[in-house]
Enzyme design. Structure first.
Site, PDB file in Angstrom:
ATOM      1  N   ASP A  13      -3.333  -5.179   3.649  1.00 38.31           N
ATOM      2  CA  ASP A  13      -3.486  -5.865   4.925  1.00 38.31           C
ATOM      3  C   ASP A  13      -2.647  -5.142   5.984  1.00 38.31           C
ATOM      4  O   ASP A  13      -1.799  -4.306   5.652  1.00 38.31           O
ATOM      5  CB  ASP A  13      -3.034  -7.318   4.745  1.00 38.31           C
ATOM      6  CG  ASP A  13      -3.105  -8.122   6.023  1.00 38.31           C
ATOM      7  OD1 ASP A  13      -4.168  -8.118   6.679  1.00 38.31           O
ATOM      8  OD2 ASP A  13      -2.094  -8.748   6.386  1.00 38.31           O
ATOM      9  N   ASP A  15      -1.547  -6.658   9.811  1.00 39.97           N
ATOM     10  CA  ASP A  15      -0.630  -7.514  10.561  1.00 39.97           C
ATOM     11  C   ASP A  15       0.191  -8.384   9.620  1.00 39.97           C
ATOM     12  O   ASP A  15      -0.354  -9.107   8.779  1.00 39.97           O
ATOM     13  CB  ASP A  15      -1.414  -8.420  11.517  1.00 39.97           C
ATOM     14  CG  ASP A  15      -2.207  -7.640  12.541  1.00 39.97           C
ATOM     15  OD1 ASP A  15      -1.584  -6.929  13.338  1.00 39.97           O
ATOM     16  OD2 ASP A  15      -3.448  -7.730  12.527  1.00 39.97           O
TER      17      ASP A  15
END
Length: 220
Positions: A13, A15
């Protein structure tokens, strides 16, 4: 600590996992709300809304600021414009994030970044922060019909990577990442420092937790 064996790839991922982008979200959202004569939102509120894609973020921020749903299109256009202008300016790579990516690559794993952030913004941010070269693929929230926590983005990333989902490690920061990984049949580790909609991340069903991305070395 258990170790994962037989891994072929890893999906990471963006953020809250690799880069702390809360400052970018706060500045862009509040600039957009200001154009609509709506009050700014504090960072703590914005942090709770991050992680489910830009559309959700803008709709939720609009409601939090007391704006009517009918203002969504104007808010969306303003947010896209302001985010494009500030992308990366108020963001910082988390300590250990680059080291963690290096560990994964040195372990021979193929890497993809899968995020709910729009693909263009994601690629630009990774390039700015010196992380783009680690990834063979970058898929944003606009890449597929559905976003995380749906497993579709992870399954499509596995297809692109040429890896079996059960042999593809997912690393994220929230219940969205964990739910998508569980539904895809992938092992999942969560970092303890990101955004999890205001909820304790260690209460999420995951295979383990990392205080730093660099600590992934202990799982390989």
């Amino acid at each position: 600590m258990p170790r994962f064996t037989g891994l072929q790839a890893a999906i990471v991922d963006l953020d809250g996992t690799l880069v702390d982008t809360l400052g970018d979200f706060v500045v862009a959202l509040n600039a957009a709300l200001g154009e609509l004569a709506l009050p700014p939102l504090p960072a703590a509120v914005v942090e709770r809304l991050v992680g489910k894609g830009s559309e959700y973020l803008v709709r939720s921020a609009l409601r939090e600021a007391g704006g009517a749903d009918s203002l969504y299109e104007a808010a969306w256009d303003a947010y896209q414009r302001h985010y494009g202008a500030v992308n990366g300016r108020h963001a910082a790579v988390y300590p250990g994030a680059q080291q963690g990516l290096q560990v994964l690559r040195e372990a021979g794993l193929r890497l993809a970044c899968v995020t709910n952030k729009p693909t263009g913004f994601a690629r630009d941010l990774l390039q700015q922060k010196g992380l783009l070269a680690y990834f063979g693929h970058v898929f944003g929230g606009d890449a597929f019909e559905r976003k995380k926590p749906d497993p579709l983005p992870l399954l499509e990333a596995c297809r692109a990577l040429g890896s079996a989902p059960a042999r593809t490690l997912v690393i994220g920061d929230s219940a969205n990442d964990a739910a998508a990984a569980r539904a895809a049949g992938s092992p999942v580790l969560l970092v303890g420092y990101g955004y999890n909609h205001g909820q304790p991340v260690r209460a999420v069903d995951a295979d383990g937790f990392l205080d730093s991305m660099a600590a992934v070395a202990g799982w390989l």
